[in-house]
Scaffold this motif. Sequence first.
Motif, short mmCIF file in Angstrom:
data_model
loop_
_atom_site.label_atom_id
_atom_site.label_comp_id
_atom_site.label_asym_id
_atom_site.label_seq_id
_atom_site.Cartn_x
_atom_site.Cartn_y
_atom_site.Cartn_z
N GLU A 140 0.82 -1.20 0.00
CA GLU A 140 0.00 0.00 0.00
C GLU A 140 0.85 1.26 0.00
O GLU A 140 1.97 1.28 0.51
CB GLU A 140 -0.89 0.04 1.25
N THR A 141 0.29 2.31 -0.54
CA THR A 141 0.87 3.64 -0.36
C THR A 141 0.20 4.28 0.85
O THR A 141 -0.83 3.81 1.37
CB THR A 141 0.64 4.52 -1.59
N ASP A 164 -1.39 7.00 0.81
CA ASP A 164 -2.70 7.48 0.39
C ASP A 164 -3.71 6.33 0.38
O ASP A 164 -4.84 6.49 0.87
CB ASP A 164 -2.60 8.10 -1.00
N GLU A 165 -3.32 5.18 -0.13
CA GLU A 165 -4.23 4.04 -0.18
C GLU A 165 -4.63 3.59 1.22
O GLU A 165 -5.80 3.26 1.47
CB GLU A 165 -3.59 2.89 -0.95
N ARG A 166 -3.67 3.58 2.13
CA ARG A 166 -4.00 3.18 3.51
C ARG A 166 -4.96 4.18 4.14
O ARG A 166 -5.92 3.80 4.82
CB ARG A 166 -2.73 3.08 4.35
N ARG A 176 -7.14 6.14 2.62
CA ARG A 176 -8.47 6.01 2.04
C ARG A 176 -9.18 4.77 2.58
O ARG A 176 -10.39 4.79 2.85
CB ARG A 176 -8.37 5.92 0.50
N ARG A 177 -8.44 3.68 2.73
CA ARG A 177 -9.04 2.44 3.26
C ARG A 177 -9.55 2.66 4.68
O ARG A 177 -10.68 2.26 5.03
CB ARG A 177 -8.00 1.31 3.22
N SER A 215 2.25 9.24 -4.04
CA SER A 215 2.25 8.83 -2.63
C SER A 215 3.33 7.79 -2.38
O SER A 215 3.54 6.88 -3.19
CB SER A 215 0.88 8.24 -2.27
N THR A 220 -4.35 13.96 -2.48
CA THR A 220 -3.44 12.83 -2.27
C THR A 220 -2.70 12.96 -0.95
O THR A 220 -2.20 14.04 -0.61
CB THR A 220 -2.41 12.74 -3.41
N ASN A 274 1.18 7.35 -7.83
CA ASN A 274 0.17 8.41 -7.77
C ASN A 274 0.55 9.47 -6.72
O ASN A 274 -0.28 9.91 -5.92
CB ASN A 274 -1.22 7.83 -7.47
#
Length: 261
Positions: A53-54, A56-58, A60-61, A142, A85, A140
């Motif tokens: 994960e990035t 940002d992904e973490r 958002r999750r 991040s 981001t 992206n």
Amino acid sequence: MSDKWNRVDGGEVLWLAERDPGSITGFDVERGAPGSLWILNAMYEQETPAGGETHDERHRRMLDSGEVEPWRVGDWVETDTPGLTVPGGGLGWEGDPGPGWRRLRWRELSDRVGDPVVPMHMKPEHRYPSYHVFPSVKRNRSWPTSIQPPTEGSLDRESFRALMDVLRSYSGAETELFAHWCQCIADDFNVLEVYQGRLRDAEELELLDYQGSPANLWPIDRSWLVYTDWDLWGTKVSGPPELLSMNEDDDFLETIRLPLE
């Protein structure tokens, strides 16, 4: 709060403002000077990276699952800005994240991914240690969660303490010192925040009510200057060649001279 540092007249910083007018993020008396020595803020990497994960992904999750609340600044809420981001990394006083992490040198990461330590091919205003570095590492925009990127706008605690040791070795622990926090850190654009103390008590600056390290530090004789811009990931040291060499020789500090030839 520290009783070793006293608030003084903001006029003490005017000599810097005269040489670098218009700055609200920190004063640089040798802007663009060749061979300037920069201390690169420390970053860290997980010893055993988990997942891909990035940051940002973490975020958002965790936002979707209700584990964290949206960021709020005054009336602004992050959900008001679609596409925002989260790059990773922090602002202000950060440091070694502890067990399970190791120091990751900028040059080690540069050798690994092929990106330059500082992107000298970019526009002049981007040729500094900043969030523009290491584009190949990010997805992206991040960073991966396995890396704690350098802090922005402040020395990390370990680099700050190492630098203070160097300055004491060079100037002496009893040297009178001024510390200035830029308006972005002080959050008051009408006041110049300046404190006076001694080098022996430099670590007590961490106890003052500011988010990060001072934007500028200088001795009473103005023989050297430490400059930490609120928008950058590094700290510039201007002064005699001997002082610059002492920083380069320090075991903890990672340095680079800019601009590169």
